[in-house]
Enzyme design. Structure first.
Site, PDB file in Angstrom:
ATOM      1  N   VAL A  64       0.721  -1.266   0.015  1.00 33.05           N
ATOM      2  CA  VAL A  64      -0.026   0.056  -0.029  1.00 33.05           C
ATOM      3  C   VAL A  64       0.830   1.217   0.019  1.00 33.05           C
ATOM      4  O   VAL A  64       0.269   2.261   0.056  1.00 33.05           O
ATOM      5  CB  VAL A  64      -1.122   0.047   1.414  1.00 33.05           C
ATOM      6  CG1 VAL A  64      -2.196  -0.972   0.952  1.00 33.05           C
ATOM      7  CG2 VAL A  64      -0.253  -0.037   2.672  1.00 33.05           C
ATOM      8  N   TYR A 154       8.319   8.119  11.865  1.00 29.53           N
ATOM      9  CA  TYR A 154       6.732   7.534  12.305  1.00 29.53           C
ATOM     10  C   TYR A 154       6.173   8.788  12.986  1.00 29.53           C
ATOM     11  O   TYR A 154       4.715   8.787  12.663  1.00 29.53           O
ATOM     12  CB  TYR A 154       7.079   6.515  13.260  1.00 29.53           C
ATOM     13  CG  TYR A 154       5.966   5.678  13.706  1.00 29.53           C
ATOM     14  CD1 TYR A 154       5.521   4.646  13.267  1.00 29.53           C
ATOM     15  CD2 TYR A 154       5.465   5.956  15.038  1.00 29.53           C
ATOM     16  CE1 TYR A 154       4.262   3.945  13.646  1.00 29.53           C
ATOM     17  CE2 TYR A 154       4.185   5.235  15.523  1.00 29.53           C
ATOM     18  CZ  TYR A 154       3.680   4.055  14.551  1.00 29.53           C
ATOM     19  OH  TYR A 154       2.697   3.354  15.121  1.00 29.53           O
ATOM     20  N   THR A 189       2.059  -6.725  19.333  1.00 26.70           N
ATOM     21  CA  THR A 189       1.998  -7.354  18.327  1.00 26.70           C
ATOM     22  C   THR A 189       3.354  -7.605  17.492  1.00 26.70           C
ATOM     23  O   THR A 189       4.337  -7.172  18.260  1.00 26.70           O
ATOM     24  CB  THR A 189       1.277  -6.504  17.047  1.00 26.70           C
ATOM     25  OG1 THR A 189       2.175  -5.338  16.937  1.00 26.70           O
ATOM     26  CG2 THR A 189      -0.150  -5.745  17.708  1.00 26.70           C
TER      27      THR A 189
HETATM   28  P1  NAD Z   1       2.071  -5.473  12.598  1.00 25.25           P
HETATM   29  O1  NAD Z   1       3.263  -5.704  12.400  1.00 25.25           O
HETATM   30  O2  NAD Z   1       1.357  -6.821  13.397  1.00 25.25           O
HETATM   31  O3  NAD Z   1       0.779  -5.379  11.420  1.00 25.25           O
HETATM   32  C1  NAD Z   1       1.276  -4.365  10.429  1.00 25.25           C
HETATM   33  C2  NAD Z   1       0.543  -4.870   9.116  1.00 25.25           C
HETATM   34  O4  NAD Z   1       0.780  -3.852   8.308  1.00 25.25           O
HETATM   35  C3  NAD Z   1       1.167  -6.096   8.585  1.00 25.25           C
HETATM   36  O5  NAD Z   1      -0.024  -6.804   8.139  1.00 25.25           O
HETATM   37  C4  NAD Z   1       1.850  -5.997   7.595  1.00 25.25           C
HETATM   38  O6  NAD Z   1       1.981  -6.938   6.488  1.00 25.25           O
HETATM   39  C5  NAD Z   1       1.284  -4.616   7.108  1.00 25.25           C
HETATM   40  N1  NAD Z   1       2.121  -3.741   6.062  1.00 25.25           N
HETATM   41  C6  NAD Z   1       3.095  -3.386   6.530  1.00 25.25           C
HETATM   42  N2  NAD Z   1       3.556  -2.388   5.438  1.00 25.25           N
HETATM   43  C7  NAD Z   1       2.777  -2.792   4.408  1.00 25.25           C
HETATM   44  C8  NAD Z   1       2.731  -2.301   3.072  1.00 25.25           C
HETATM   45  N3  NAD Z   1       3.688  -1.585   2.546  1.00 25.25           N
HETATM   46  N4  NAD Z   1       1.852  -2.746   2.313  1.00 25.25           N
HETATM   47  C9  NAD Z   1       0.741  -3.555   2.730  1.00 25.25           C
HETATM   48  N5  NAD Z   1       0.874  -3.815   4.100  1.00 25.25           N
HETATM   49  C10 NAD Z   1       1.586  -3.570   4.784  1.00 25.25           C
HETATM   50  O7  NAD Z   1       1.594  -4.459  13.462  1.00 25.25           O
HETATM   51  P2  NAD Z   1       0.614  -3.772  14.297  1.00 25.25           P
HETATM   52  O8  NAD Z   1       1.013  -3.372  15.717  1.00 25.25           O
HETATM   53  O9  NAD Z   1      -0.662  -4.440  13.978  1.00 25.25           O
HETATM   54  O10 NAD Z   1       0.176  -2.224  13.348  1.00 25.25           O
HETATM   55  C11 NAD Z   1      -1.058  -1.923  12.953  1.00 25.25           C
HETATM   56  C12 NAD Z   1      -1.192  -0.489  12.763  1.00 25.25           C
HETATM   57  O11 NAD Z   1      -1.045  -0.007  14.296  1.00 25.25           O
HETATM   58  C13 NAD Z   1      -0.021   0.419  12.364  1.00 25.25           C
HETATM   59  O12 NAD Z   1      -0.427   1.191  11.529  1.00 25.25           O
HETATM   60  C14 NAD Z   1       0.845   0.998  13.391  1.00 25.25           C
HETATM   61  O13 NAD Z   1       1.481   1.949  13.315  1.00 25.25           O
HETATM   62  C15 NAD Z   1      -0.327   0.954  14.558  1.00 25.25           C
HETATM   63  N6  NAD Z   1       0.149   1.189  16.012  1.00 25.25           N
HETATM   64  C16 NAD Z   1       0.520  -0.006  16.502  1.00 25.25           C
HETATM   65  C17 NAD Z   1       0.932   0.097  17.786  1.00 25.25           C
HETATM   66  C18 NAD Z   1       1.390  -1.053  18.667  1.00 25.25           C
HETATM   67  O14 NAD Z   1       1.786  -0.912  19.786  1.00 25.25           O
HETATM   68  N7  NAD Z   1       1.333  -2.406  17.939  1.00 25.25           N
HETATM   69  C19 NAD Z   1       0.864   1.414  18.690  1.00 25.25           C
HETATM   70  C20 NAD Z   1       0.461   2.517  17.896  1.00 25.25           C
HETATM   71  C21 NAD Z   1       0.129   2.382  16.506  1.00 25.25           C
END
Ligand code: NAD
Length: 254
Positions: A64, A154, A189
């Site tokens: 994406v 970020y 995660t």
């Molecule tokens: P994760 O690594 O488990 O999942 C991330 C997902 O994004 C995966 O499915 C991965 O394949 C996908 N992805 C990454 N780059 C991509 C690309 N170029 N094209 C398509 N898909 C892509 O991490 P998560 O913690 O579930 O993160 C999900 C969202 O939550 C993110 O936007 C992250 O910034 C946000 N977030 C997470 C946390 C946390 O503590 N886990 C905190 C704040 C925000």
């Protein structure tokens, strides 16, 4: 009655963590889920699991960070189901907490393209489909990092996501299309699992940690998914342009 009965929902990054929990929850609530991510086998694992549980899901391999891929996800959804009712812009990567002096242009670009531009591309193309139907809910996954307490790329990307959320909401407030964001706090995660966190800039991560309360409990991916469901579904029908922090109060100490 399930909250999203008969609806079509796209979840980017639906093959892991918060996106996987969201894809499963939205499917349990009656949505047909189109989940996308870069790893085809992982996409299919989640989609097959949803189907095995009696839900409806298809997987589309996509990076994406590129407009072509985002266009392809939207086109595939419309070709299969004819419309889009909910778009969850969840895909993202962590930026290893790199401060500006240790973040080169290539890394800055990569993080911003995945964490920020993907939201712009996916939303722009999905809106082309939502606008004629006069309805739709866009849910962006931001972060407490938007407050500047993560690496420079970020933080910038997620602050942009918050601003885009409000900006898109303003544009479409007179219509039935809404745009909101969920801002997770620390949520276990693969993104921040020990295997990933060992590569974070430990010193800057600790500095950032002084501006939030990292001693508070962590939220779960399911907690984030429930907030995303609320924004995607009918119970938030009067709400647009909002960023909801799901973080046990971690960011209140900033
Ligand atoms: P994760 O690594 O488990 O999942 C991330 C997902 O994004 C995966 O499915 C991965 O394949 C996908 N992805 C990454 N780059 C991509 C690309 N170029 N094209 C398509 N898909 C892509 O991490 P998560 O913690 O579930 O993160 C999900 C969202 O939550 C993110 O936007 C992250 O910034 C946000 N977030 C997470 C946390 C946390 O503590 N886990 C905190 C704040 C925000």
């Amino acid at each position: 009655m399930p909250q999203l009965q008969g609806q079509i929902a796209i979840v980017t990054g639906g093959n892991s963590g918060i996106g996987e929990a969201t894809a499963k929850l939205l499917a349990r609530e009656g949505a047909t889920v189109v989940l996308c991510g870069r790893r085809a086998a992982e996409n299919e694992r989640v989609a097959a699991g949803i189907r095995a549980a009696g839900g409806k899901a298809t997987a589309v391999q996509a990076d994406v960070s590129t407009p072509e891929s985002c266009r392809a996800v939207v086109d595939a959804t419309v070709a299969a189901y004819g419309r889009i009712d909910a778009l969850v812009n969840n895909a993202g990567i962590a930026d290893k907490h790199k401060p500006i002096d240790e973040c080169d242009e290539a890394w800055y670009d990569e993080v911003v393209k995945i964490d920020q531009y993907s939201v712009y591309y996916m939303t722009k193309y999905a809106l082309e489909v939502m606008v004629p139907t006069g309805q739709g809910s866009i849910v962006n996954v931001s972060s407490i990092g938007a407050g500047g307490v993560a690496g420079v790329s970020y933080s910038a990307a997620k602050a942009a996501v918050n601003a885009m959320t409000k900006n898109i909401a303003i544009r479409y407030a007179p219509t039935g299309i809404r745009c909101n964001a969920v801002a997770p706090g620390p949520t276990p995660t693969p993104l921040n699992a020990p295997e990933a966190a060992q590569y974070f800039h430990q010193e800057f991560a600790a500095e950032c940690g002084k501006h939030i309360d990292i001693t508070l409990p962590t939220a779960s991916a399911e907690d984030q998914a429930q907030a995303i469901l609320w924004f995607a579904g009918p119970h938030s029908r009067s709400v647009t342009g909002q960023v909801l922090y799901v973080d046990h109060g971690t960011s209140l100490y900033g």
